[in-house]
Design a protein around this motif. Sequence first.
Motif, PDB file in Angstrom:
ATOM      1  N   ASN A 176       0.956  -1.326   0.194  1.00 19.41           N
ATOM      2  CA  ASN A 176       0.094   0.060   0.092  1.00 19.41           C
ATOM      3  C   ASN A 176       0.960   1.128   0.072  1.00 19.41           C
ATOM      4  OD1 ASN A 176       0.854   0.157   2.393  1.00 19.41           O
ATOM      5  ND2 ASN A 176      -0.925  -0.677   3.443  1.00 19.41           N
ATOM      6  N   PHE A 177       0.154   2.313   0.049  1.00 13.24           N
ATOM      7  CA  PHE A 177       1.041   3.719   0.022  1.00 13.24           C
ATOM      8  C   PHE A 177       1.979   3.803   0.996  1.00 13.24           C
ATOM      9  CE2 PHE A 177       1.237   8.270   1.303  1.00 13.24           C
ATOM     10  CZ  PHE A 177       2.085   8.763   0.134  1.00 13.24           C
ATOM     11  N   ASP A 178       1.630   3.329   2.379  1.00 14.55           N
ATOM     12  CA  ASP A 178       2.701   3.366   3.665  1.00 14.55           C
ATOM     13  C   ASP A 178       3.776   2.589   3.363  1.00 14.55           C
ATOM     14  OD1 ASP A 178       1.273   5.357   5.324  1.00 14.55           O
ATOM     15  OD2 ASP A 178      -0.121   3.706   5.667  1.00 14.55           O
ATOM     16  N   ASP A 179       3.601   1.463   2.741  1.00 14.91           N
ATOM     17  CA  ASP A 179       4.690   0.616   2.497  1.00 14.91           C
ATOM     18  C   ASP A 179       5.922   1.590   1.162  1.00 14.91           C
ATOM     19  OD1 ASP A 179       3.968  -1.521   3.721  1.00 14.91           O
ATOM     20  OD2 ASP A 179       2.550  -2.355   1.918  1.00 14.91           O
ATOM     21  N   CYS A 180       5.131   1.926   0.337  1.00 16.91           N
ATOM     22  CA  CYS A 180       5.850   2.813  -0.636  1.00 16.91           C
ATOM     23  C   CYS A 180       6.636   3.957   0.011  1.00 16.91           C
ATOM     24  CB  CYS A 180       5.067   3.567  -1.834  1.00 16.91           C
ATOM     25  SG  CYS A 180       4.045   2.360  -2.615  1.00 16.91           S
ATOM     26  N   GLN A 181       5.998   4.721   0.767  1.00 13.18           N
ATOM     27  CA  GLN A 181       6.632   5.630   1.615  1.00 13.18           C
ATOM     28  C   GLN A 181       7.821   5.189   2.764  1.00 13.18           C
ATOM     29  OE1 GLN A 181       3.533   8.095   3.799  1.00 13.18           O
ATOM     30  NE2 GLN A 181       4.818  10.034   2.687  1.00 13.18           N
ATOM     31  N   ARG A 182       7.678   3.915   3.139  1.00 16.44           N
ATOM     32  CA  ARG A 182       8.488   3.421   4.098  1.00 16.44           C
ATOM     33  C   ARG A 182       9.864   3.032   3.216  1.00 16.44           C
ATOM     34  NH1 ARG A 182       5.156   0.541   7.404  1.00 16.44           N
ATOM     35  NH2 ARG A 182       4.819  -0.834   5.662  1.00 16.44           N
ATOM     36  N   ILE A 183       9.584   2.461   2.206  1.00 18.22           N
ATOM     37  CA  ILE A 183      10.657   2.332   1.185  1.00 18.22           C
ATOM     38  C   ILE A 183      11.207   3.358   0.848  1.00 18.22           C
ATOM     39  CG2 ILE A 183      11.547   1.435  -0.992  1.00 18.22           C
ATOM     40  CD1 ILE A 183       9.342  -0.622  -0.821  1.00 18.22           C
ATOM     41  N   VAL A 184      10.846   4.381   0.667  1.00 20.33           N
ATOM     42  CA  VAL A 184      11.484   5.684  -0.006  1.00 20.33           C
ATOM     43  C   VAL A 184      12.211   6.360   1.388  1.00 20.33           C
ATOM     44  CG1 VAL A 184      10.903   8.183  -0.389  1.00 20.33           C
ATOM     45  CG2 VAL A 184       9.768   6.268  -1.558  1.00 20.33           C
ATOM     46  N   LYS A 185      11.515   6.352   2.310  1.00 20.07           N
ATOM     47  CA  LYS A 185      12.259   6.881   3.556  1.00 20.07           C
ATOM     48  C   LYS A 185      13.620   6.302   4.013  1.00 20.07           C
ATOM     49  CE  LYS A 185      10.226   9.340   7.288  1.00 20.07           C
ATOM     50  NZ  LYS A 185       9.458   9.473   8.642  1.00 20.07           N
ATOM     51  N   ALA A 186      13.300   4.588   3.883  1.00 23.58           N
ATOM     52  CA  ALA A 186      14.602   3.884   4.108  1.00 23.58           C
ATOM     53  C   ALA A 186      15.801   4.257   3.155  1.00 23.58           C
ATOM     54  CB  ALA A 186      14.283   2.629   4.092  1.00 23.58           C
ATOM     55  N   ALA A 187      15.435   4.427   1.738  1.00 21.19           N
ATOM     56  CA  ALA A 187      16.337   4.768   0.857  1.00 21.19           C
ATOM     57  C   ALA A 187      17.200   5.951   0.942  1.00 21.19           C
ATOM     58  CB  ALA A 187      15.561   4.762  -0.626  1.00 21.19           C
ATOM     59  N   PHE A 188      16.305   6.963   1.566  1.00 22.79           N
ATOM     60  CA  PHE A 188      16.946   8.247   1.872  1.00 22.79           C
ATOM     61  C   PHE A 188      17.880   8.140   3.028  1.00 22.79           C
ATOM     62  CE2 PHE A 188      15.692  12.024  -0.549  1.00 22.79           C
ATOM     63  CZ  PHE A 188      14.456  11.434  -1.126  1.00 22.79           C
ATOM     64  N   ALA A 189      17.243   7.314   3.914  1.00 21.90           N
ATOM     65  CA  ALA A 189      18.694   7.295   5.241  1.00 21.90           C
ATOM     66  C   ALA A 189      19.704   6.444   4.989  1.00 21.90           C
ATOM     67  CB  ALA A 189      17.702   6.551   6.320  1.00 21.90           C
ATOM     68  N   ASP A 190      19.589   5.548   4.141  1.00 23.56           N
ATOM     69  CA  ASP A 190      20.827   5.085   3.492  1.00 23.56           C
ATOM     70  C   ASP A 190      21.349   5.043   2.087  1.00 23.56           C
ATOM     71  OD1 ASP A 190      23.167   3.786   3.116  1.00 23.56           O
ATOM     72  OD2 ASP A 190      22.279   1.641   4.110  1.00 23.56           O
ATOM     73  N   GLN A 191      21.862   5.890   1.538  1.00 22.07           N
ATOM     74  CA  GLN A 191      21.951   6.213   0.234  1.00 22.07           C
ATOM     75  C   GLN A 191      23.325   5.503  -0.494  1.00 22.07           C
ATOM     76  OE1 GLN A 191      21.112  10.301  -0.846  1.00 22.07           O
ATOM     77  NE2 GLN A 191      19.689  10.635   0.635  1.00 22.07           N
ATOM     78  N   SER A 192      23.755   4.580   0.021  1.00 21.05           N
ATOM     79  CA  SER A 192      25.059   3.626  -0.129  1.00 21.05           C
ATOM     80  C   SER A 192      24.976   3.017  -1.364  1.00 21.05           C
ATOM     81  CB  SER A 192      25.625   2.967   1.076  1.00 21.05           C
ATOM     82  OG  SER A 192      24.622   2.021   1.167  1.00 21.05           O
ATOM     83  N   PHE A 193      23.580   2.865  -1.993  1.00 19.91           N
ATOM     84  CA  PHE A 193      23.483   2.092  -3.209  1.00 19.91           C
ATOM     85  C   PHE A 193      23.496   3.075  -4.272  1.00 19.91           C
ATOM     86  CE2 PHE A 193      19.435   4.144  -2.095  1.00 19.91           C
ATOM     87  CZ  PHE A 193      18.980   4.392  -3.285  1.00 19.91           C
ATOM     88  N   LEU A 194      23.759   4.300  -4.168  1.00 15.45           N
ATOM     89  CA  LEU A 194      24.005   5.148  -5.447  1.00 15.45           C
ATOM     90  C   LEU A 194      25.413   5.146  -5.909  1.00 15.45           C
ATOM     91  CD1 LEU A 194      21.659   8.231  -4.142  1.00 15.45           C
ATOM     92  CD2 LEU A 194      21.059   6.471  -5.952  1.00 15.45           C
ATOM     93  N   PRO A 195      25.742   5.426  -7.110  1.00 14.45           N
ATOM     94  CA  PRO A 195      27.053   5.825  -7.442  1.00 14.45           C
ATOM     95  C   PRO A 195      27.682   6.951  -6.483  1.00 14.45           C
ATOM     96  CG  PRO A 195      25.521   5.458  -9.359  1.00 14.45           C
ATOM     97  CD  PRO A 195      24.869   5.562  -7.965  1.00 14.45           C
ATOM     98  N   THR A 196      28.832   6.945  -6.571  1.00 15.85           N
ATOM     99  CA  THR A 196      29.418   8.097  -5.718  1.00 15.85           C
ATOM    100  C   THR A 196      29.207   9.432  -6.398  1.00 15.85           C
ATOM    101  OG1 THR A 196      31.751   7.137  -6.475  1.00 15.85           O
ATOM    102  CG2 THR A 196      31.403   7.484  -4.462  1.00 15.85           C
ATOM    103  N   GLY A 197      28.907  10.508  -5.616  1.00 14.55           N
ATOM    104  CA  GLY A 197      28.788  11.807  -6.084  1.00 14.55           C
ATOM    105  C   GLY A 197      27.144  12.087  -6.480  1.00 14.55           C
ATOM    106  N   GLN A 198      26.453  10.725  -6.207  1.00 17.35           N
ATOM    107  CA  GLN A 198      24.890  11.120  -6.671  1.00 17.35           C
ATOM    108  C   GLN A 198      24.118  11.102  -5.227  1.00 17.35           C
ATOM    109  OE1 GLN A 198      22.751  10.419  -9.817  1.00 17.35           O
ATOM    110  NE2 GLN A 198      23.940   9.651 -11.122  1.00 17.35           N
ATOM    111  N   GLN A 199      23.210  11.810  -5.311  1.00 14.06           N
ATOM    112  CA  GLN A 199      22.207  11.763  -4.122  1.00 14.06           C
ATOM    113  C   GLN A 199      20.810  11.929  -4.381  1.00 14.06           C
ATOM    114  OE1 GLN A 199      23.978  15.625  -3.208  1.00 14.06           O
ATOM    115  NE2 GLN A 199      22.035  16.653  -2.783  1.00 14.06           N
ATOM    116  N   LEU A 200      20.079  11.685  -3.578  1.00 16.98           N
ATOM    117  CA  LEU A 200      18.591  11.485  -3.418  1.00 16.98           C
ATOM    118  C   LEU A 200      18.040  13.163  -3.189  1.00 16.98           C
ATOM    119  CD1 LEU A 200      17.361   8.373  -1.978  1.00 16.98           C
ATOM    120  CD2 LEU A 200      17.669   8.633  -4.406  1.00 16.98           C
TER     121      LEU A 200
END
Length: 465
Positions: free
Chosen positions: A193-217
């Motif tokens: 549901n929408f809350d699940d989507c929001q939870r994923i987005v929040k978690a991705a913002f909290a740990d952005q180590s999956f992004l290539p160096t120099g990139q940010q959310l």
Amino acid sequence: MKYISTRGGGSPQSFEEVLLTGLAKDGGLFVPEALPEISVAQMESWRGLNYAELALEIIPPFIEDAIPAQELRQIIESSYAAFDHPEVAPLTQLGENEYLLELFHGPTLAFKDFALQVLGRMLDYVLKKRQQRVVILGATSGDTGSAALEGCRHSDYVDIFILHPYQRVSDVQRKQMTTVPGDNVFNLAVEGNFDDCQRIVKAAFADQSFLPTGQQLVAVNSINWARILMQIVYYFYAALKLGAPQKRVSFSVPTGNFGDIYAGYLAKGMGLPVDRLVVATNKNDILHRFISSNEYSVAELSKTYSPSMDILVSSNFERYLFDLFGRDGEALAEFMSRFGSETLSVSAEQWQSVKDCFDSASVDDVTTCEVIAQVFTQYGKLMDPHTAVGLKSARDCRKDGETPMIVLATAHPAKFADAIAAAGLQEPELPPHLRDLFEREERYTVVANDLHEVTGFIEAHLQHH
Ligand SMILES: *Cc1c(COP(=O)(O)O)cnc(C)c1O
């Protein structure tokens, strides 16, 4: 102008830094250190300006030299040229001293275009200057996704990933998102549901180590300050048309995350003579319960005919609470740390200050449909369900018939055909530029309700650039 966090941490940030992020590092939201004060003479001199010209008076003090005057003019003029009404935000009258401010004439038919058209172009300017790429990541229950995609898809410097709950948005809303062309545009339908989507987005913002160096959310929901900023303009625009600064006006605002109405509160803080601000909610009434009875607590989520207001917690309310707590970030952080696990209340003095500014109401689905039908019969005007909640709340809260009451009409009725049908009315047609929406090709990927599925998808698709 610098921006500070509502939780009191970190050092003041520039507009550019705030534009390119989401929450502050301490988990708070960014707010301006102080508001510009607009004099009566200044407001008088603004009367008669067109929408873009007015925006060019109001916005510059907030962004200072992040965007030079000439480029800002270009950004704002092209953003509002994309609207299909010459007045951009036309005001229409219903009853005596009762008005609708139509905010649905942008490309995706909801008020979110006012900010996201500009936000996309601002990002493009700033990123080009910095020679930097960013990744936009957002979750949507409907209107934010299409407006963000439409506003940002032309940018050469962004990749944009929008999560929506699989099979839980309206057909028009889904089509509006999934038919946006561009190889930097990705729609993910999350099995949740929408809350699940929001939870994923929040978690991705909290740990952005999956992004290539120099990139940010970068966030495109209304925690992004630039979105709030652009919404201040139409409060001035409407009030000036109805006689401000000599006359006071009131606004009723269909409210979900408290972003739109917070912009009205800021306009008032800048000197616009606003009498009442009506917080209009559907069955998801956390703010109505707080304003009317000083009880701030999370309830169960209800699905309603006004889905863009189906939220449990209004994220931007924290920006208002920061002022209510005398801008004491530590006290607010302590308050927020208890939120969710207990029912909170503020002091009698603080509650009085809330009631001095805001009225509130909660409107159920049956009443929403009745209001849509009644207004259509009486005035021949078709309203969307969010606007109907706004109008009914305005009427419920009204104490005097003298002060003009302006209801923010936040979406076009064609976006919410099921509510219109439930009101016993014929489904409205989509405007010309969207009439072939259902023939357009859709592109989206269904993913599991899982953070790593989403971050893995982002990682894989960034590599192609
Ligand atoms: C987003 C939205 C709202 C709620 O706005 P907030 O800024 O979240 O309070 C109301 N109506 C419509 C149509 C929307 O899309």
